[in-house]
Enzyme design. Sequence first.
Site, PDB file in Angstrom:
ATOM      1  N   ASN A  35       3.046  -8.335 -14.610  1.00 29.91           N
ATOM      2  CA  ASN A  35       4.457  -8.493 -14.239  1.00 29.91           C
ATOM      3  C   ASN A  35       4.629  -9.265 -12.937  1.00 29.91           C
ATOM      4  O   ASN A  35       5.416 -10.216 -12.873  1.00 29.91           O
ATOM      5  CB  ASN A  35       5.128  -7.118 -14.115  1.00 29.91           C
ATOM      6  CG  ASN A  35       5.313  -6.448 -15.456  1.00 29.91           C
ATOM      7  OD1 ASN A  35       5.138  -7.061 -16.492  1.00 29.91           O
ATOM      8  ND2 ASN A  35       5.665  -5.182 -15.427  1.00 29.91           N
ATOM      9  N   TYR A  41      -0.723  -3.083  -5.981  1.00 35.68           N
ATOM     10  CA  TYR A  41       0.628  -3.568  -5.676  1.00 35.68           C
ATOM     11  C   TYR A  41       0.588  -4.592  -4.552  1.00 35.68           C
ATOM     12  O   TYR A  41       1.086  -5.720  -4.685  1.00 35.68           O
ATOM     13  CB  TYR A  41       1.534  -2.400  -5.308  1.00 35.68           C
ATOM     14  CG  TYR A  41       2.821  -2.847  -4.641  1.00 35.68           C
ATOM     15  CD1 TYR A  41       3.739  -3.647  -5.321  1.00 35.68           C
ATOM     16  CD2 TYR A  41       3.119  -2.475  -3.327  1.00 35.68           C
ATOM     17  CE1 TYR A  41       4.909  -4.074  -4.711  1.00 35.68           C
ATOM     18  CE2 TYR A  41       4.287  -2.895  -2.717  1.00 35.68           C
ATOM     19  CZ  TYR A  41       5.174  -3.692  -3.399  1.00 35.68           C
ATOM     20  OH  TYR A  41       6.320  -4.115  -2.785  1.00 35.68           O
ATOM     21  N   ARG A  56      -2.220  11.851   2.871  1.00 39.44           N
ATOM     22  CA  ARG A  56      -2.446  11.052   1.675  1.00 39.44           C
ATOM     23  C   ARG A  56      -3.479   9.975   1.998  1.00 39.44           C
ATOM     24  O   ARG A  56      -3.448   9.371   3.063  1.00 39.44           O
ATOM     25  CB  ARG A  56      -1.153  10.383   1.198  1.00 39.44           C
ATOM     26  CG  ARG A  56      -0.142  11.342   0.630  1.00 39.44           C
ATOM     27  CD  ARG A  56       1.060  10.604   0.091  1.00 39.44           C
ATOM     28  NE  ARG A  56       1.728   9.807   1.132  1.00 39.44           N
ATOM     29  CZ  ARG A  56       2.949   9.324   1.005  1.00 39.44           C
ATOM     30  NH1 ARG A  56       3.636   9.533  -0.104  1.00 39.44           N
ATOM     31  NH2 ARG A  56       3.492   8.617   1.986  1.00 39.44           N
TER      32      ARG A  56
END
Length: 325
Positions: A91, A140, A278
């Site tokens: 994409n 990403y 995280r």
Amino acid sequence: MNTSKCLVTGGAGYVGSVVAAHLLAAGHTVTVLDDLSTGHRDAVPEGARFIEGRVQDVARHLDGSYDAVLHFAACSQVGESVAHPEKYWRNNVGGTLDLLDAMRAAGVRTLVFSSTAATYGEPATVPVTENAPAVPTNPYGASKLAVDHMIAAECAAHGLAGVSLRYFNVAGAHGRWGERHEPESHLVPLVLRVALGERPEIAVHGDDYPTPDGTCVRDYLHVADLAEAHLLALAAARPGEHLVCNLGNGNGFSVHEVVETARKVTGHPIPRRTGPRRAGDPAVLVASAERAREVLGWRPRRPDLAGIIADAWDFARRPGEGEVR
């Protein structure tokens, strides 16, 4: 600047719709192309032509009557990119290649691209300048960096006038345009969902970072300031040149500061729960936007965190998803 006919890909999304509204207000003619996979039809500003479609099929809609493209259409969830990297290459990278091919064929020679600070990965020094090593830590960020390289090559080989704007943390709202992501991963709207009673608490991921209060520090930029930078970038684009600019306030706010400010703005206690860090979260991520100031003449006019959250809060209390707002 002179007014232009602009195609805005992804113009039914959060940032794209705010930029489209600013373009219209400045007198530009706007067409929005969006497949509505994450965008909202009612976010397309009045006065814009709307085409429901994929950026991969942009050649069907782009012709020589257009002066410029502002490109926001992309997948943007870091976690999803790790689980399904192929979606991001297809994409974000493949879709932009299709767009560049269509622009070249149609003779449309100006492009403003929605890039990201995720291209830098975990920077060694802050504030982060455009000269910092680009070492993304997830697909990403890697896909956005690949597009930046594609645009640079298109400018050098084919005379494209290209600008890549690397956003840090975008927040706030502009009138009836604001954040409506599902799933939501951004701190400000998540905190406001707690204030609205839609979530029981806000999760804080780590409070043992080397920062004043132990929580991560980020640079929050009002979405309207971001939109204004796009109009300036449109005017600054030059044939054969690829300009890369960071967009941020240049100030950092910790997770605790965001929560505490939201408590004051909303009057809600906003319970929080602290959990482990995280993986891959830098302690501090703050932009140097000196290049945008010098080259574009851009300065953020809404740097106050309370004001950013107040605008987002006003939007969050408007009619629910699916209604015009």
